[in-house]
Design an enzyme around this catalytic site. Structure first.
Site, PDB file in Angstrom:
ATOM      1  N   ASP A 126      14.690 -17.416  -8.093  1.00 52.46           N
ATOM      2  CA  ASP A 126      13.973 -17.928  -6.948  1.00 52.46           C
ATOM      3  C   ASP A 126      12.643 -18.477  -7.239  1.00 52.46           C
ATOM      4  O   ASP A 126      12.234 -18.355  -8.325  1.00 52.46           O
ATOM      5  CB  ASP A 126      13.773 -16.423  -6.105  1.00 52.46           C
ATOM      6  CG  ASP A 126      12.749 -15.490  -6.924  1.00 52.46           C
ATOM      7  OD1 ASP A 126      13.485 -15.006  -8.090  1.00 52.46           O
ATOM      8  OD2 ASP A 126      11.942 -14.900  -6.403  1.00 52.46           O
ATOM      9  N   GLU A 160      12.403 -12.292  -8.161  1.00 53.22           N
ATOM     10  CA  GLU A 160      11.271 -12.053  -9.191  1.00 53.22           C
ATOM     11  C   GLU A 160       9.846 -11.979  -8.332  1.00 53.22           C
ATOM     12  O   GLU A 160       9.009 -11.347  -8.555  1.00 53.22           O
ATOM     13  CB  GLU A 160      11.196 -12.777 -10.241  1.00 53.22           C
ATOM     14  CG  GLU A 160      10.462 -12.395 -11.364  1.00 53.22           C
ATOM     15  CD  GLU A 160       8.973 -13.104 -11.267  1.00 53.22           C
ATOM     16  OE1 GLU A 160       8.145 -12.997 -12.194  1.00 53.22           O
ATOM     17  OE2 GLU A 160       8.934 -13.952 -10.446  1.00 53.22           O
TER      18      GLU A 160
END
Length: 482
Positions: A78, A145
């Site tokens: 991400d 994350e």
């Protein structure tokens, strides 16, 4: 042919550009996760995709190196998806528009996602390579994350054989990270009441600030647009009969907000004009104070007739006063380590909607007791001004290891390749290494990567020479480990 197709190393840039074509902001990772699965299938690699969309891929050792210690390569899929105020792109459905500006790669009007698209690109290039000898490689690419390390917290690592890990989520070539802070997402929410009124609307906008990563850039003391706007509105509350209509600043708790907008209500044109003059005078003070350090900063003021659902005076004052009194920025330094940031927080999001007002912080600390004290302070702020507290995504810090064979190999390789010393440091940002160290007893880890400039902002860019040098370092380390 891709925009980056002529750059070296070719496979790394090929995969990086493929990644940029896929929307992959935090919470929107299904497509990028499936892309990784398709890659594993095409290359006949063992893989696992779990319910959260974390992906593990395994490439067996080069023949003859089966007995060498397994190496884990780790990053996250991400990105922090942010864009300029005038950008019309829908980053949930559209890929990035990448380009080359001189000696750097950038994305047009958006963040580039080098954090951590570079990790994915390097890992795929290595998995696709047939000419680099290596031990067994276990590649872990986690989800989300950037919003609390949710993927790393939930992933099942029981099938892994490796106890040496190269985390590819560092942002400064020539520097290896060996310790990091812990953190969490801390939100304050307060109900508000509204009533419809007709009169004059005063529009305020703070824009053009540098922003940056709330961990690695917090010590640079870049201005926080939310706090500037709160200071402005507090000044107008005390000197005019203003009521708050809306407040919208920041999009990510872990990005220092670059722009904030707000609207105030006045009952008549005379009152609004007086407020406009006061706002312009204070905005001139802002410019005088910060423009030497924030050269593109602007504070825009305008008025119009209108009807609005206005927030009650009590609710608006509580929201603005809480912001004005909220701790922000560096809270504690270690002066024995050249002022290294130990504890900080960032007011990344401040917003109102139809029924509530919210403040979202990203606290960080490498000392547990100082983190506890900071959480207590935020809870006291919430209690004082009628906010409810929610905490999400807390992750541990990562302690320095006195003995680290993988660190020694990186130090040796860097010296041989570039005739310079690899800098070893702790960082104030959070890394997944803390969670993985808790999950894998005895894990020997290091965090490295090429240089990223302007991380988590639309100014993000990747210097090409760093991209290439780091791949040379990474492949050399893998050869030595084999």
């Amino acid at each position: 042919m891709g925009v980056l197709s002529n750059l070296e190393p070719k496979k790394v840039f090929y995969y990086f550009e493929e990644i940029t074509k896929i929307p992959h902001g935090s919470g929107n990772v299904e497509q990028i996760s499936d892309f990784l699965v398709d890659f594993a299938k095409a290359h006949k690699l063992f893989y696992i995709q779990d319910a959260m969309k974390n992906v593990i891929m395994v490439k067996e050792a080069t023949p003859g190196y089966e007995n060498e210690p397994v190496v884990i390569l780790q990053g996250h899929m991400d990105m922090v998806a942010v864009q300029t105020p005038d950008c019309t792109m829908d980053m949930k459905t559209e890929g990035l528009k990448v380009g080359i500006d001189g000696d750097s790669v950038y994305a047009e009007n958006t963040s580039l996602g080098g954090d951590d698209g570079i990790a994915v690109a390097y890992a795929l290039a290595l998995l696709d390579s047939e000419d680099i000898r290596h031990p067994r490689l276990e590649v872990i690419i986690t989800v989300d994350e950037e919003v609390g390390m949710d993927g790393a917290r939930e992933i099942d690592l029981s099938m892994l054989q490796g106890h040496r890990m190269i985390n590819l989520d560092s942002e400064d070539e020539g520097v290896a990270t060996v310790s990091c802070a812990g953190g969490l997402r801390f939100a304050l929410t307060r109900p508000i009441t509204r009533s419809k009124k007709e009169g004059m609307l005063l529009h305020l906008e703070a824009t053009g600030l540098l922003g940056g990563h709330s961990g690695t850039d917090i010590n640079k003391e870049h201005q926080n647009a939310n706090l500037l706007m709160a200071r402005m509105i507090n000044h107008l509350f005390h000197n005019t009969d203003a009521l708050l209509v809306d407040f919208n600043g920041g999009t990510k708790d872990n990005a220092i907000p670059r722009e904030t907008s707000a609207t105030l209500f006045y009952s008549d044109e005379v009152a609004a004009k007086n407020a406009e003059n006061l706002a312009l005078a204070l905005s001139a003070d802002f410019s005088s104070e910060i423009c030497p350090y924030e050269p593109a900063f602007q504070f825009l003021v305008s008025t119009e007739n209108g009807t609005a659902d206005v927030i009650s005076a009590e609710d608006g004052k509580a929201f603005i006063t809480a912001m004005c009194l909220a701790p922000n920025g560096v809270q504690f330094r270690n002066m024995n380590l050249d002022g290294f940031t130990v504890t900080s927080l960032n007011l990344g999001i401040a917003a109102t909607d139809e029924t509530s007002a919210s403040l979202v912080f990203a606290p960080r600390s490498s000392v547990a007791t100082l983190m506890s004290a900071l959480k207590e302070k935020l809870c006291l702020l919430a209690e004082t001004f009628g906010f409810e507290v929610s905490m999400h995504g807390e992750y541990p810090g990562w302690s320095f290891a006195e003995v680290s064979p993988i660190r020694d190999v990186f130090v040796q390789s860097y010296k041989e390749l570039f005739h310079d010393d690899l800098k070893i440091e702790a960082i104030h940002a959070g890394l997944e290494c803390g969670l993985f160290s808790d999950a894998i007893p005895g894990l020997d880890a290091i965090a490295v990567g090429p240089t990223i400039r302007g991380c988590h902002t639309p100014d993000e860019h990747l210097p090409l020479d760093s991209f290439e040098r780091f791949y040379e370092l990474l492949t050399d380390v893998l050869k030595k480990l084999a």
